[in-house]
Scaffold this motif. Structure first.
Motif, PDB file in Angstrom:
ATOM      1  N   UNK A 135      -4.785   0.550   4.466  1.00 32.68           N
ATOM      2  CA  UNK A 135      -5.414   1.722   3.866  1.00 32.68           C
ATOM      3  C   UNK A 135      -5.546   2.863   4.872  1.00 32.68           C
TER       4      UNK A 135
ATOM      5  N   UNK B 207       0.824  -1.217   0.000  1.00 31.57           N
ATOM      6  CA  UNK B 207       0.000   0.000   0.000  1.00 31.57           C
ATOM      7  C   UNK B 207       0.858   1.267   0.000  1.00 31.57           C
TER       8      UNK B 207
ATOM      9  N   UNK C  37      -5.420  -5.417   4.971  1.00 32.28           N
ATOM     10  CA  UNK C  37      -5.495  -4.418   3.902  1.00 32.28           C
ATOM     11  C   UNK C  37      -6.276  -3.188   4.343  1.00 32.28           C
ATOM     12  N   UNK C  38      -7.321  -3.423   5.118  1.00 30.44           N
ATOM     13  CA  UNK C  38      -8.086  -2.291   5.646  1.00 30.44           C
ATOM     14  C   UNK C  38      -7.177  -1.454   6.536  1.00 30.44           C
TER      15      UNK C  38
ATOM     16  N   UNK D 154      -1.957  10.763  -1.063  1.00 28.95           N
ATOM     17  CA  UNK D 154      -3.238  10.085  -0.917  1.00 28.95           C
ATOM     18  C   UNK D 154      -3.738   9.763  -2.310  1.00 28.95           C
ATOM     19  N   UNK D 155      -4.024   8.499  -2.541  1.00 24.57           N
ATOM     20  CA  UNK D 155      -4.352   8.096  -3.892  1.00 24.57           C
ATOM     21  C   UNK D 155      -5.820   8.352  -4.214  1.00 24.57           C
TER      22      UNK D 155
ATOM     23  N   UNK E  62     -15.205  -0.460  -1.086  1.00 21.52           N
ATOM     24  CA  UNK E  62     -15.638  -1.761  -0.560  1.00 21.52           C
ATOM     25  C   UNK E  62     -15.488  -1.855   0.960  1.00 21.52           C
ATOM     26  N   UNK E  63     -14.634  -1.019   1.514  1.00 14.63           N
ATOM     27  CA  UNK E  63     -14.448  -1.059   2.964  1.00 14.63           C
ATOM     28  C   UNK E  63     -15.412  -0.109   3.675  1.00 14.63           C
TER      29      UNK E  63
ATOM     30  N   UNK F 219      -3.149  -7.566  -4.116  1.00 14.03           N
ATOM     31  CA  UNK F 219      -3.849  -6.634  -4.988  1.00 14.03           C
ATOM     32  C   UNK F 219      -4.666  -5.693  -4.117  1.00 14.03           C
ATOM     33  N   UNK F 220      -4.255  -4.431  -4.050  1.00 15.25           N
ATOM     34  CA  UNK F 220      -4.899  -3.516  -3.106  1.00 15.25           C
ATOM     35  C   UNK F 220      -6.329  -3.192  -3.514  1.00 15.25           C
ATOM     36  N   UNK F 221      -6.677  -3.445  -4.774  1.00 15.89           N
ATOM     37  CA  UNK F 221      -8.013  -3.109  -5.287  1.00 15.89           C
ATOM     38  C   UNK F 221      -9.007  -4.236  -5.042  1.00 15.89           C
TER      39      UNK F 221
ATOM     40  N   UNK G 180      -5.427   5.521  -8.802  1.00 18.92           N
ATOM     41  CA  UNK G 180      -5.748   4.117  -8.529  1.00 18.92           C
ATOM     42  C   UNK G 180      -5.891   3.349  -9.839  1.00 18.92           C
TER      43      UNK G 180
ATOM     44  N   UNK H 201     -14.156  -1.304  -7.896  1.00 18.92           N
ATOM     45  CA  UNK H 201     -13.119  -1.304  -6.858  1.00 18.92           C
ATOM     46  C   UNK H 201     -11.801  -0.724  -7.359  1.00 18.92           C
ATOM     47  N   UNK H 202     -11.652  -0.647  -8.679  1.00 23.61           N
ATOM     48  CA  UNK H 202     -10.378  -0.151  -9.203  1.00 23.61           C
ATOM     49  C   UNK H 202     -10.206   1.353  -8.967  1.00 23.61           C
ATOM     50  N   UNK H 203     -11.104   2.184  -9.474  1.00 22.23           N
ATOM     51  CA  UNK H 203     -10.890   3.610  -9.174  1.00 22.23           C
ATOM     52  C   UNK H 203     -11.206   3.968  -7.719  1.00 22.23           C
ATOM     53  N   UNK H 204     -12.176   3.280  -7.131  1.00 24.26           N
ATOM     54  CA  UNK H 204     -12.608   3.673  -5.774  1.00 24.26           C
ATOM     55  C   UNK H 204     -12.092   2.668  -4.754  1.00 24.26           C
ATOM     56  N   UNK H 205     -10.859   2.842  -4.314  1.00 26.87           N
ATOM     57  CA  UNK H 205     -10.231   1.820  -3.479  1.00 26.87           C
ATOM     58  C   UNK H 205     -10.801   1.768  -2.063  1.00 26.87           C
ATOM     59  N   UNK H 206     -11.547   2.780  -1.664  1.00 27.04           N
ATOM     60  CA  UNK H 206     -12.101   2.764  -0.298  1.00 27.04           C
ATOM     61  C   UNK H 206     -13.556   2.286  -0.281  1.00 27.04           C
TER      62      UNK H 206
ATOM     63  N   UNK I  34      -3.535   6.338   4.528  1.00 30.99           N
ATOM     64  CA  UNK I  34      -4.321   7.579   4.488  1.00 30.99           C
ATOM     65  C   UNK I  34      -3.939   8.501   5.639  1.00 30.99           C
TER      66      UNK I  34
ATOM     67  N   UNK J 288      -0.119   3.180  -3.194  1.00 36.14           N
ATOM     68  CA  UNK J 288      -1.006   4.303  -2.899  1.00 36.14           C
ATOM     69  C   UNK J 288      -0.219   5.479  -2.323  1.00 36.14           C
TER      70      UNK J 288
END
Ligand SMILES: Cc1cc2nc3c(=O)[nH]c(=O)nc-3n(C[C@H](O)[C@H](O)[C@H](O)COP(=O)(O)OP(=O)(O)OC[C@H]3O[C@@H](n4cnc5c(N)ncnc54)[C@H](O)[C@@H]3O)c2cc1C
Lengths: 521, 145
Positions: free
Chosen positions: A488, A67, A484-485, A502-503, B138-139, A117-119, A508, B131-136, A492, A71
């Motif tokens: 992130x 990350x 991963x959470x 900050x991505x 799903x969380x 995979x961060x996505x 992304x 989920x690709x552009x918006x990485x946050x 951030x 990111x």
């Protein structure tokens, strides 16, 4: 156990008997909560600078570094991983394989839990569908969990994907082999990370001076039921009574040579895997193995305090897809926990904690057969004691109907892993000297951004992810997604503090294209 | 997906606007109706807006239903099969000409094609590429803001 570090128990490559070398540390350093640069120099300890250090080098460190690189946009030169492992999946692979997840078996977590995979896109199911040119994994995701078991990837696919990503982000350029002994605050801000490489003959202390520290040290060791541990230590018998998380192939081998009875203790997923192995061995090799399954809590049906929040249970087991209800990793439960105060959080933990296993159609079939043929029996009880009995052992159990004595040739304890934070030297030191404190679950208290409460040092921060952070504002810590959470939130937070980028959506997307193309960064 | 109520609503509105908007523009000229371009576009976007507005109500219902699930998740399949009740309601309103702003009743085949294509596109997008552009996303239970 106190005084030992995780590395002695779990690390696969450490010879037993190794002992941390912090004995050579000058008393002034040992006792001071804050060190100055001069104190370190005066002690003659070589010192280097790095903005960010992550301690552990397992999956948690890897995911966080991934990350930070993607990111956060940090170069490899800004990050140091200090670990006794040579590759990040080492402990995970070891624990998974000894606890009966073979490389071609499926792990517990779902398609989108991708540490590489961060996505989380494409999911492991999509990748598998492409690789094998079949729609089956996608159909499974479509039908899960109601009409099919949850799709979960094969261990091999997970490990290979992590290896690929580690090469892509040049993980090994950042790795320093070493056993960390302590992280102390620096007068003026930031931290000192003290470590020595215990693999070499005369380990020497070294220090990295850094702004931020990330800790992901995993588990401290194996957990045993006290009665079983007593037997092992007292009888010096590590052969008949084993922990599912240690190599216990000899049990399965012995059963192939001579019929026997195995007592399995625990109702979690590891117990399920051990049962699966025993049953498969019996069926594939025409054995006569008998299984006694001891459960401390016996679930015979749906259970839970509220009508609308009841977990499935049957034949002794409590069933749940993953180790927490799925919504802790992003849904309602995650949002709710984040807002609660520590006491209220503990109450929620009472409802959602507990040992569970996955409902898998294959396991259900196996157990049905075993039950109907009379060679599997589940017993609801607790251990009173264990004695040697001829070639095997005699277990005395306390049950609702009184005391029960059972003879077995082997006992496989599936109680789990030890997450006592005071048993880990770095975490203990952090509690004693670093300003950290324990939370209501006896783990390390962290905030929403996974910073260790009370441990800030000037412009620096200590972040913590993994099992040691349980009981905080986010419950599902000890999982790929949880790590991963955490990563992130950490990245951030670092961005908010002005130390990395900050991505946003465009970045992304651009980075994902690079990931998909396998382009090194 | 493991949505929260606000996440559901935001995802619904945003995805219908983004993915639904683009897909609608693309399928409008291909729909089996005999109408001038202006009326066609007006109709399809009114239908799209109706699906979004009614969707907020549907999401409330789904949210309540989800409470009975221990995992508090919303399986992929549920996101697909809800096309049936939503399609029936929106279809009834559109083909009957009951939606404000419609130039006239929408022929059933045109509605069915448009609605299904938009639904599938949004469903596919929400189950992965978002989920690709918006990485946050799903969380955060599907929240974008
Ligand atoms: C058998 C098993 C199966 C699992 N399956 C899943 C699954 O399917 N899905 C899922 O999401 N999660 C799963 N998990 C949970 C979790 O994701 C893994 O345990 C993961 O490895 C945790 O990562 P970590 O970084 O916290 O710990 P680890 O990966 O164990 O890494 C921490 C490492 O830090 C090193 N270390 C500790 N102290 C020091 C020190 N002082 N100095 C230097 N190095 C140190 C140790 O080598 C230690 O192994 C599983 C866990 C187990 C045990």
């Amino acid at each position: 156990m106190v005084g030992s570090s995780v590395t002695e128990v779990i690390d696969v490559h450490r010879a037993p008997g190794d002992r941390p070398a912090s004995s050579g540390l000058p008393p002034l350093l040992r006792t001071s909560d804050r060190w100055t640069d001069e104190m370190v120099t005066a002690a003659g300890i070589p010192m280097r600078d790095k903005p960010v250090v992550t301690v552990g080098g397992g999956i948690g460190s890897f995911v966080t570094v991934d990350y930070l690189r993607i990111a956060g946009g940090l170069p490899t030169s800004d990050i140091q991983v200090v670990s006794n492992l040579s590759h990040p999946w080492q402990t995970y692979e070891h624990l998974a394989t000894v606890s009966q997840i073979a490389l071609d078996d499926r792990i517990r977590s779902d398609a989108a839990s991708r540490p590489d995979n961060i996505w989380g896109f494409p999911s492991y199911a999509v990748s598998e569908a492409f690789r094998k040119r079949t729609l089956a994994p996608l159909m499974q995701v479509l039908l899960e969990p109601v009409f099919a078991d949850f799709y979960t990837p094969k261990l091999r696919a997970v490990l290979e994907s992590i290896a690929r990503e580690a090469r892509r982000i040049r993980y090994w350029d950042m790795l320093e082999r070493g056993d960390v002994e302590m992280v102390r605050r620096r007068a003026g801000g930031g931290y000192f990370v003290l470590f020595a490489d215990q693999r070499i003959a005369e380990p020497e202390h070294r220090v990295i001076r850094c702004r931020d520290v990330h800790l992901a040290v995993g588990y401290t060791g194996l957990k045993f039921l006290p009665e079983l541990q007593e037997f092992r230590a007292g009888m010096n018998d590590f052969h008949h009574v084993v922990n599912a998380y240690e190599d216990h192939e000899h049990v399965y081998h012995a059963l192939r040579r001579r019929p026997g009875t195995v007592l399995v203790r625990g109702g979690g997923i590891v117990a399920s895997r051990v049962l699966e192995r025993l049953i498969r061995e019996r069926m594939d090799h025409g054995l006569q193995t008998r299984i006694l399954h001891v459960l401390r809590t016996y679930f015979s049906g749906r259970h839970g305090k509220q009508l609308w929040a009841r977990r499935r249970g049957k034949d002794g087991f409590a069933y749940q897809g993953f180790n927490y209800p799925k919504s802790v990793w992003g849904g309602q439960l995650k949002a709710e926990m984040r807002k609660l105060d520590p006491d209220a959080r503990l109450k929620v933990h009472e409802n959602i904690d507990g040992t569970t296993t996955a409902w898998r159609r294959e396991w259900q079939r196996q157990l049905r057969t075993a039950r109907s043929q009379g060679w599997y029996r589940a017993v609801n009880g607790t251990f009173e004691d264990l004695r040697r009995d001829g070639e095997g052992v005699l277990a005395r159990l306390r049950t609702a109907d009184g005391t029960l004595e059972l003879h077995a040739d082997y006992v496989i304890d599936c109680t789990g892993l030890n997450a006592e934070v005071r048993d880990h030297q770095v975490l203990r030191d952090l509690l004693d000297h670093g300003g950290a404190r324990m939370n209501g679950l006896g783990r390390i208290d962290v905030g929403r951004e996974f910073a260790v409460t009370g441990a800030d040092s000037g412009m620096g921060r200590i972040y913590l992810s993994g099992a040691a952070a349980l009981g905080g504002p986010f419950p599902g810590v000890d999982t790929f997604l949880g790590l991963q959470i955490a990563a992130q939130e950490i990245v951030d937070d670092m961005a908010r503090r002005g130390f990395c980028r900050r991505m946003g959506p465009a970045g992304a997307l651009a980075h994902w294209v690079r990931w998909a193309a396998g382009r090194q960064i | 997906m493991v949505p929260t109520l606000f996440g559901r609503i935001q995802t619904r509105l945003f995805m219908l606007a983004l993915v639904g908007g683009v897909v609608t523009a693309a399928v409008a000229p291909l729909l089996p109706v005999d109408a001038p371009a202006a009326a066609r576009y007006q109709s399809v976007y009114v239908v799209l807006a109706a699906v979004a507005v009614l969707g907020v109500g549907w999401e409330l219902i789904y949210h309540v239903l989800m409470q009975w699930r221990w995992e508090k998740d919303w399986p992929t399949l549920f996101g697909l099969v809800t096309i049936v009740p939503e399609g029936v309601l929106a279809g009834f309103l559109a083909t009957g000409g009951h939606l404000p702003g419609l130039p006239g009743p929408v022929p059933l085949p045109a509605f069915a094609v448009h609605f299904t294509v938009v639904w599938l596109a949004v469903w596919l997008f929400v189950n992965g590429p978002v989920r690709v552009p918006f990485i946050r996303w799903r969380f955060r239970g599907g929240r974008l803001l």
